[in-house]
Design an enzyme around this catalytic site. Structure first.
Site, PDB file in Angstrom:
ATOM      1  N   GLU A  38      42.716  42.787  44.439  1.00 53.94           N
ATOM      2  CA  GLU A  38      43.438  43.096  43.005  1.00 53.94           C
ATOM      3  C   GLU A  38      43.902  42.091  42.118  1.00 53.94           C
ATOM      4  O   GLU A  38      43.658  42.286  40.998  1.00 53.94           O
ATOM      5  CB  GLU A  38      44.586  44.305  43.226  1.00 53.94           C
ATOM      6  CG  GLU A  38      44.265  45.777  43.518  1.00 53.94           C
ATOM      7  CD  GLU A  38      44.074  45.846  45.206  1.00 53.94           C
ATOM      8  OE1 GLU A  38      44.225  44.672  45.946  1.00 53.94           O
ATOM      9  OE2 GLU A  38      43.626  46.614  45.775  1.00 53.94           O
TER      10      GLU A  38
ATOM     11  N   HIS B 220      52.327  54.034  49.258  1.00 48.51           N
ATOM     12  CA  HIS B 220      51.246  54.414  48.411  1.00 48.51           C
ATOM     13  C   HIS B 220      51.787  55.487  47.210  1.00 48.51           C
ATOM     14  O   HIS B 220      50.759  56.177  46.907  1.00 48.51           O
ATOM     15  CB  HIS B 220      50.212  55.086  49.236  1.00 48.51           C
ATOM     16  CG  HIS B 220      49.120  53.911  49.905  1.00 48.51           C
ATOM     17  ND1 HIS B 220      49.640  53.291  50.884  1.00 48.51           N
ATOM     18  CD2 HIS B 220      47.818  53.987  49.842  1.00 48.51           C
ATOM     19  CE1 HIS B 220      48.610  52.390  51.451  1.00 48.51           C
ATOM     20  NE2 HIS B 220      47.562  52.947  50.534  1.00 48.51           N
TER      21      HIS B 220
END
Lengths: 324, 358
Positions: free
Chosen positions: A60, A129
């Protein structure tokens, strides 16, 4: 009007903008050949090919930074974070590079990037998450933050975000991807900085963004049916820029407000709005501004318990009744 | 791997052998301008004219000047916080740079960036970045943009020996090789990441560029004090980028005479000895070495060197004067250059509240 899923509304937005502007490129983990982890980009790689829809490694920091660098040269990358929770591993790129480069260059460089993905709890995937970082991102001047509650909004806001010349952080929701809504066939755009009055009312204003706007809508229905209370529901749609006028106008009309927010309470989006309300319409208020937020602990996994951590219509009704 | 050997004479490399005397003198002048600019900046910093950090590049001039002298129309540069040398090397003026250090409205970033954040996108120069290693994915993105647009260019992305230990650098190397991107990572190895020597920060002590092998990225390690060598080695990487759209890692051994920043009092006699600093100044100074070279080549005379040096010094002094006399940014400018749409008062910029003070 066709009834389509939220994910397909986004998909249409991408397809239309890819066709419209040769500088638009979609990137992220699994967005191309896998059709997207949540199928939001389904079929786009097949249709538009390797140049416009690009699978990245699980990196990322590098691929978000790469998108930012490419946007400085004039590309309009639309970057998927499989979860907005993963922004933590690319925080430097988003906050320091996308967020600050225009300012630090005295306006010489701009960064027309969209970073998008789901930002929600409620799916039993644990705390790592389940983050909702819209408040954190909105606290960075230079970034824009958008949150879509419906299929219609998702498409119209996404198209605008892609055309915007500033970095836009776009919050989606895995619990909404499968929700259907009416989306017109003809092209439309929804401006950033304009809230949507999702339901008109007289007695109290419920203010929310993202899925919480749907929670507020459900609460408003029940308040009307069971308590004869007419609640107005404002969906912010855009968090930064924020439609302050719409919020103030509604509260000046109803004199009461409950803020519904899937953010945690400490410095959540609703905290900013509560502050604004007490400052700007203190004399119009007939009761304290109340909030319903996610419960202030890391997202619990336990599938039967996690729903209780997020705002639900009954929480909203309870708060509303306490001031109506 | 095309590791350069220190014994070979890079004056005869293709990129150097046809340099005109004027072009050679220009390289010398560019290095002297960087040094005189920074000496002036240090003087004014110590005189209280600027705030924050001042990371001086003095001692490393041959790297920025040598590499940037090779830039073509579609070659781009991005670097870290020790950015003054690169800024001047790509053609920024001393005035705009000094005024930025002074925090003045006439600075390259209107006084909003400071020492670590100089930018000139019109010169293919993308800064000036404060977070160690944070610019390495941006360099990757510049290369991505070049390739996407079908341009034959390279992105020269500079980093220090400290930055090679940041994770995003490795992610970037993998993607650079995976996507065949024309990025050149140029490690300026001055031996110290702030006060931590390479001996204490890297498990492999004698080469950093070699880490590229893990990602199938070509690399070279070279002597950064010789501007001919810098140019010869960099030119090969640029050709690889242009012709094959492939990345390269270059590592130039170099040395900074001053501390990590001016505030770093321990650099002399603390984490490194005075003898070490003196030895570099005496035997490895890139300007003195190139001067000697050009004297031997009979390209310049001592008098010409002095003339260039004096002119650079005068230009630097004038830039301090310019900065001194320049206006401060207005307080209202704090809210300018945050959002493109707001600055241009487009419909998007006029819609909704962008700032939240009142």
């Amino acid at each position: 009007m066709p009834l389509i899923e939220y994910r397909d509304a986004l998909n249409q937005a991408f397809a239309e903008e890819i066709e419209r502007d040769p500088n638009v490129v979609l990137m992220g983990e699994e967005v191309a050949q896998y059709d997207g982890a949540y199928k939001v980009t389904k079929g786009l790689w097949k249709k538009f090919g390797d140049k416009r829809v690009v699978d990245t490694p699980i990196s990322e920091a590098a691929f978000i930074g790469m998108g930012i660098g490419a946007s400085m040269l004039g590309l309009r990358p639309v970057m998927e974070l499989m979860f907005w929770s993963f922004a933590t591993v690319t925080w430097d790129q988003i906050v320091n590079n996308a967020g600050q480069i225009r300012y630090m260059s005295g306006g010489l460089i701009n960064c027309p990037i969209v970073i998008r993905g789901p930002a929600n709890g409620g799916t039993n995937v644990g705390a790592t998450h389940s983050h909702t970082p819209e408040n954190m991102l909105a606290s960075v001047p230079g970034l824009k933050v958008v949150s879509a509650a419906t299929a219609y909004d998702a498409k119209g806001l996404m198209k605008t975000a892609i055309r915007d010349n500033d970095p836009v952080m776009f919050m989606e929701n895995t619990l909404l991807y499968g929700e259907k809504g009416e989306v017109p066939e003809e092209e439309y755009l929804i401006p950033l900085g304009k809230a949507d009055i999702k339901r008109e009312g007289r007695d109290i204003t419920l203010i929310a963004h993202g899925r919480a706007a749907l929670t507020a809508l459900r609460a408003a229905e029940l308040l009307a049916a069971e308590h004869d209370i007419s609640a107005e529901v404002i969906d912010l749609r855009s968090i930064r820029p924020l439609d302050e006028e719409a919020i103030l106008a509604s509260v000046r009309k109803t004199h009461r407000a409950v803020l519904v927010d899937e953010n945690k309470p400490f410095c959540g989006v609703s905290a900013q709005i509560a502050s604004m309300l007490q400052e700007k319409c203190f004399d119009d208020l007939d009761a304290p501004v109340l909030r319903v937020t996610a419960l202030d602990a890391p997202a619990i996994y336990s599938p039967r318990i996690e729903p209780k951590q997020l705002p639900n219509p009954q929480d909203v009704i309870r708060k509303a009744l306490s001031i109506c | 791997m095309d590791t350069a050997t220190k014994s070979s004479d890079h004056a005869h490399a293709p990129i150097n052998k046809n340099l005109t005397p004027e072009a050679k003198i220009q390289l010398l002048r560019d290095m002297l301008r960087v040094r005189r600019f920074e000496q002036q900046a240090l003087k004014q910093y110590n005189g209280g004219k600027m705030g924050g950090f001042l990371h001086l590049y003095i001692g490393q001039e041959s790297v920025a000047v040598g590499t940037c002298s090779l830039m073509g129309d579609d070659d781009h540069v991005i670097t870290a916080y020790r950015c003054h040398g690169h800024s001047l090397a790509v053609g920024m003026t001393m005035n705009e740079c000094m005024a930025e250090l002074y925090g003045k409205a006439t600075g390259c970033s209107k006084g909003k960036g400071g020492s670590m954040h100089f930018f000139a996108p019109d010169k293919n120069y993308w800064g000036g970045h404060g977070i160690v290693g944070g610019q390495t994915p941006l360099g990757l993105g510049l290369a991505y943009g070049l390739k996407y647009k079908g341009l034959k260019g390279a992105a020269l992305c500079f980093l220090g020996d400290g930055a090679v230990n940041q994770g995003c650098f490795y992610e970037s190397l993998n993607m650079a090789a995976l996507f065949d991107l024309p990025v050149i990572y140029i490690i300026e190895n001055n031996g110290y990441s702030m006060g931590t020597s390479l001996q204490r920060s890297s498990v492999v002590k004698d080469c950093l560029a070699q880490r590229g092998e893990a990602f199938c990225v070509e690399w070279a390690q070279a002597n950064g004090e010789d501007i001919y060598e810098v140019r010869a080695v960099t030119q090969r990487a640029i050709e690889r980028a242009h012709k094959e759209s492939k990345p390269t890692i270059l590592e130039f051994d170099t040395y900074r005479y001053y501390g990590h920043s001016v505030a770093d009092a321990k650099h002399k006699g603390g984490y490194r000895s005075e003898e070490e600093i003196d030895a570099y100044k005496r035997d490895h100074d890139p300007i003195q070495l190139f001067k000697k070279r050009l004297l031997e080549e009979r390209v310049i005379t001592e008098a010409q060197f002095d003339e260039i040096s004096d002119a650079s010094k005068a230009e630097a002094e004038a830039s301090a004067q310019f900065a001194e006399e320049s206006p401060l940014p207005s307080e209202t400018s704090i809210f300018e250059d945050v959002y493109y749409e707001v600055d241009r008062q487009t419909e998007a910029g006029r819609t909704g509240k962008h700032f939240f003070n009142d």
